[in-house]
Design an enzyme around this catalytic site. Sequence first.
Site, mmCIF file in Angstrom:
data_model
loop_
_atom_site.group_PDB
_atom_site.id
_atom_site.type_symbol
_atom_site.label_atom_id
_atom_site.label_comp_id
_atom_site.label_asym_id
_atom_site.label_seq_id
_atom_site.Cartn_x
_atom_site.Cartn_y
_atom_site.Cartn_z
ATOM 1 N N THR A 175 55.812 52.809 27.821
ATOM 2 C CA THR A 175 55.764 52.186 29.140
ATOM 3 C C THR A 175 56.820 51.096 29.211
ATOM 4 O OG1 THR A 175 53.393 52.635 29.314
ATOM 5 C CG2 THR A 175 54.304 50.958 30.788
ATOM 6 N N LYS A 214 54.501 55.317 36.154
ATOM 7 C CA LYS A 214 53.595 54.755 35.140
ATOM 8 C C LYS A 214 53.272 53.299 35.449
ATOM 9 C CE LYS A 214 51.036 54.371 31.506
ATOM 10 N NZ LYS A 214 51.470 54.554 30.119
ATOM 11 N N LYS A 231 51.530 42.962 28.949
ATOM 12 C CA LYS A 231 52.852 43.538 29.162
ATOM 13 C C LYS A 231 52.906 44.395 30.424
ATOM 14 C CE LYS A 231 53.920 47.242 26.770
ATOM 15 N NZ LYS A 231 54.231 48.377 27.678
#
EC number: 1.1.1.411
Length: 298
Positions: free
Chosen positions: A96, A172, A240
């Site tokens: 990701t 994503k 994150k």
Amino acid sequence: MRVAVIGLGSMGMGAALNLVKAPGMQVAGCDPREATREEFAAAGGTGVARAADLPEGTEAVLVLVVNAQQAETALFGPEGAAPRLAPGAVIIVSSTMAPEEARRLAARAEAGGFLYVDAPVSGGAVGARAGQMTVMASGSAAALAKAQPVLEAVSKKVWVLGEAPGLGSTMKVVHQLLAGVHIAVAAEAMALGIRSGLDPQTLFEIVTGAAGSSWMFQNRMPHVLAGDETPLSAVDIFVKDLGLVGDLARSVAFPTPLAAQAHQLFVSARAQGHGGKDDAFVIRAYQALSGIQLPKEG
């Protein structure tokens, strides 16, 4: 086909094991942890500690590390995989990352004579072990065709979003907005119920059988009920990933207030020392605010 998987973590190991089972695959797995490499070797794969030790002439490499920096190092760093890849090999990056990082890595791969697929995944450790991940892919027709046997072995569905690198990563990031908010609100509901005197197990059973349930509530709250902080996906991951949501939203001048609030809850849990724990334990942020006692404590 000579295939490598870089990163034998909770999702990478599952993907690698399914590739070992696929016909016609010679699979190498790269991970610095000796015990992890031994587990993979026992299943029929070849384990190496460094990407630079992958078999020469590897035709496809699936990268399942934490972020863009790790992916770049694993591929193009001093001990990276690039010199071990066959000319025209396909690089499939499932980490990701921000869309611009995916575009930058794609450009670097293409400059080296490789094909590139921007292919983030969802499904967690359980989905990866079952070969049931969802893939959000973008790349050229040639890259996708070469990656197809690998992606089919590890997934239940491959969504092709277009040819441009970055489209898969954009999807994503949008997905992670939902995943992070759903985990945070699941923890909020559980914490409110506990503070209000409800039995947490009964709360869980009622919610999962009613309209307020979500996949994340069903999947994550059992970890809280069991008091199991083992990180199948850690709090730090959503620090994150929800940060990436905020970055994307700012880049297109779009407000994401719910994602921002959820991000702060994960940051709070991390600040309290829980960053390496299972992401369900974002509930520790609510515990710090309200003094509730979680199941299996006390």
